[in-house]
Design an enzyme around this catalytic site. Structure first.
Site, PDB file in Angstrom:
ATOM      1  N   PHE A 142      38.404  28.846  20.934  1.00 45.24           N
ATOM      2  CA  PHE A 142      37.803  28.437  19.660  1.00 45.24           C
ATOM      3  C   PHE A 142      36.476  27.721  19.848  1.00 45.24           C
ATOM      4  O   PHE A 142      35.633  27.689  18.943  1.00 45.24           O
ATOM      5  CB  PHE A 142      38.782  27.537  18.881  1.00 45.24           C
ATOM      6  CG  PHE A 142      38.835  26.107  19.321  1.00 45.24           C
ATOM      7  CD1 PHE A 142      38.170  25.111  18.615  1.00 45.24           C
ATOM      8  CD2 PHE A 142      39.564  25.728  20.437  1.00 45.24           C
ATOM      9  CE1 PHE A 142      38.213  23.783  19.005  1.00 45.24           C
ATOM     10  CE2 PHE A 142      39.625  24.403  20.833  1.00 45.24           C
ATOM     11  CZ  PHE A 142      38.947  23.429  20.127  1.00 45.24           C
ATOM     12  N   LYS A 143      36.243  27.179  21.019  1.00 43.43           N
ATOM     13  CA  LYS A 143      35.044  26.387  21.239  1.00 43.43           C
ATOM     14  C   LYS A 143      33.781  27.240  21.306  1.00 43.43           C
ATOM     15  O   LYS A 143      32.668  26.698  21.333  1.00 43.43           O
ATOM     16  CB  LYS A 143      35.226  25.525  22.484  1.00 43.43           C
ATOM     17  CG  LYS A 143      36.335  24.502  22.260  1.00 43.43           C
ATOM     18  CD  LYS A 143      36.595  23.589  23.424  1.00 43.43           C
ATOM     19  CE  LYS A 143      37.736  22.629  23.070  1.00 43.43           C
ATOM     20  NZ  LYS A 143      38.037  21.659  24.119  1.00 43.43           N
ATOM     21  N   ASP A 144      33.946  28.568  21.302  1.00 39.41           N
ATOM     22  CA  ASP A 144      32.766  29.438  21.206  1.00 39.41           C
ATOM     23  C   ASP A 144      32.008  29.190  19.910  1.00 39.41           C
ATOM     24  O   ASP A 144      30.778  29.312  19.878  1.00 39.41           O
ATOM     25  CB  ASP A 144      33.176  30.910  21.291  1.00 39.41           C
ATOM     26  CG  ASP A 144      33.553  31.335  22.701  1.00 39.41           C
ATOM     27  OD1 ASP A 144      32.871  30.896  23.651  1.00 39.41           O
ATOM     28  OD2 ASP A 144      34.521  32.090  22.859  1.00 39.41           O
ATOM     29  N   ALA A 147      29.963  25.897  20.612  1.00 42.91           N
ATOM     30  CA  ALA A 147      29.036  25.994  21.739  1.00 42.91           C
ATOM     31  C   ALA A 147      27.893  26.965  21.453  1.00 42.91           C
ATOM     32  O   ALA A 147      26.731  26.690  21.779  1.00 42.91           O
ATOM     33  CB  ALA A 147      29.786  26.418  23.000  1.00 42.91           C
ATOM     34  N   THR A 191      36.298  23.842  26.773  1.00 37.33           N
ATOM     35  CA  THR A 191      34.931  23.489  26.384  1.00 37.33           C
ATOM     36  C   THR A 191      33.919  23.974  27.407  1.00 37.33           C
ATOM     37  O   THR A 191      32.891  24.558  27.058  1.00 37.33           O
ATOM     38  CB  THR A 191      34.786  21.959  26.218  1.00 37.33           C
ATOM     39  OG1 THR A 191      35.556  21.546  25.096  1.00 37.33           O
ATOM     40  CG2 THR A 191      33.342  21.561  25.990  1.00 37.33           C
TER      41      THR A 191
END
Length: 437
Positions: free
Chosen positions: A106-108, A111, A139
């Protein structure tokens, strides 16, 4: 868009300054001075909009004129170029798959948006931007791929030795170019403490242009609101209007973004903060005493956080009013044995293979329903990472059902490189100073 520090509400900085400085010198976190509500017509007709359109509407409402409309649209189209489907498991239960980006986590969302915002604001000839990031697993991979090859940037990723999965480690250590990895002999909390100390160090700030890619950076939080609105749009298309979100929570940036979406006008009945045994927040909501502890290693490693940075943002959103917060947020904790049972239940009952973080979010939905048997709301639990990242967690029969994406197979042939350091700030500072270009 103006922002203040959670430690000084009289402070005022621009979005650009907050993005590049990441954390105020007073060690608070940046928050918007104003959180405007999205217009009711947009919310009522949100099912008519696609994810990039929703993302633009939310971002432009918050950012105002910080980035011109055409540039912001182009930035979002480039950053958010993958889906986040809400997959129906039964009539009242959906799983929100947030692992369809390049790093399978999900951190795409955060980022990629952040890296493009920074690249947009960077000017030719400016001092090299040094991005420091601590990771408990996902992350680092998202940030590495988000910033890989971005001109005039250098990323330093700190991760705890032996506490990330093999695939996560490959995503951190095989990039080269402008990405470097440091394996720290300690916990995620140690890694995070080193990064925070670096930001507060006068000598480092004099020599480097430092910023963070952790969720302490406000530009990570904003794009995570997009998928909450988009999920509501997907449910509305199916005639579903009352929703509960169950969020796997470690550093509390993900649920913090959901609560920011709520303050922007997203109709959500309840948020569930689902944690592993690193249960600082569940204990606080039960006792009223906020007491951090050293983090403990679990199967759900991205949630192994004993001192969640973003909790101060959440308390700020509710004006430090714990009772008001508890009207919207419930929290449950689960250990590794329960996590494995959750993985098995999902497979057997709903024919779905989930990573350990996702299984915890599912367990929290089941716990909430036990305690609230008359609540007929649709429950959405967030799947924050692809199951392939945690191959050693699954029983053999479930592991056999996991599809391995091509980008994971490709990683295994790449050379790995990571520097090794103790969890000691003087050593970390010396490392950084030895790398002055």
């Amino acid at each position: 868009m103006k922002l203040y520090s959670t430690n000084n509400k009289n402070l005022r900085v621009s979005f650009k300054e907050a993005v590049f400085n990441s954390m105020p010198l007073d060690k608070g976190l940046y928050m918007p001075v104003e959180i405007p509500e999205l217009d009711a017509d947009f919310i009522q007709n949100i099912e008519q909009y696609a994810l990039p359109e929703i993302a633009y509407k939310v971002a432009s409402t918050l950012l105002k004129d910080e980035i011109p409309a055409a540039d912001l649209k182009a930035l979002i189209d480039d950053a958010i170029n993958f889906d986040a489907p809400a997959v129906k498991l039964d009539d009242k239960t959906f799983v929100l798959e947030l692992f369809h980006g390049p790093s399978l986590a999900f951190k795409d969302f955060g980022a990629r948006f952040m890296s493009r915002v920074m690249a947009y604001f960077l000017k030719d000839g400016e001092q090299l931007l040094d991005v420091l990031v601590a990771t408990s697993g996902d992350t680092g991979g998202a940030v590495a791929l988000g910033f890989l090859g971005v001109p005039n940037t250098r990323v330093t990723i700190l991760y705890p030795e032996g506490k990330v999965s093999p695939i996560q480690e490959l995503q951190l250590t095989t990039n080269g170019c402008n990405i470097r990895a440091i394996e720290v002999k300690g916990t995620f909390d140690d890694c995070q403490a080193l990064v925070k100390q670096a930001f507060a160090d006068e000598e480092l700030n004099a020599k480097f242009r430092l910023t963070s890619a952790n969720s302490i950076n406000i530009s990570r939080l904003i794009p995570q609101t997009f998928y909450y609105f988009n999920t509501y749009a997907q449910l509305k298309k199916q005639g579903l209007n009352e929703v509960i979100f169950s969020v796997p929570s470690g550093n509390f940036g993900n649920i913090g973004a959901g609560l920011l979406a709520y303050k922007l006008g997203l109709p959500v009945k309840q948020f569930i903060a689902a944690t592993n045994i690193n249960d600082t927040v569940p204990r606080f909501l039960e006792s009223g005493i906020y007491q951090t502890r050293p983090s403990s290693q679990t199967y759900s490693n991205a949630m192994d956080v004993g001192a969640p940075s973003n909790w101060i943002r959440i308390m700020d959103l509710f004006d430090q009013d714990v009772e008001k917060l508890k009207e919207v947020v419930t929290s449950y904790r689960f250990n590794d044995e329960e996590t494995l049972e959750g993985i098995k239940d999902l497979d057997e009952k709903l024919n779905y293979v989930a990573c350990p973080h996702t299984a915890i979010a599912y367990l929290a939905v089941e716990k909430y329903r036990e305690e609230n048997p008359t609540d007929e709301s649709t429950a959405v639990f967030l799947s924050t990472a692809h199951a392939c990242k945690f191959p050693d967690i699954f029983p053999a029969d479930i592991a056999a059902k996991i599809d391995i994406p091509a980008q994971v197979t490709a990683l295994e042939s790449l050379p790995k490189h990571a520097d090794k350091l103790e969890a000691n700030f003087d050593e970390f500072k010396s490392y950084l100073l030895s790398k002055v270009d």
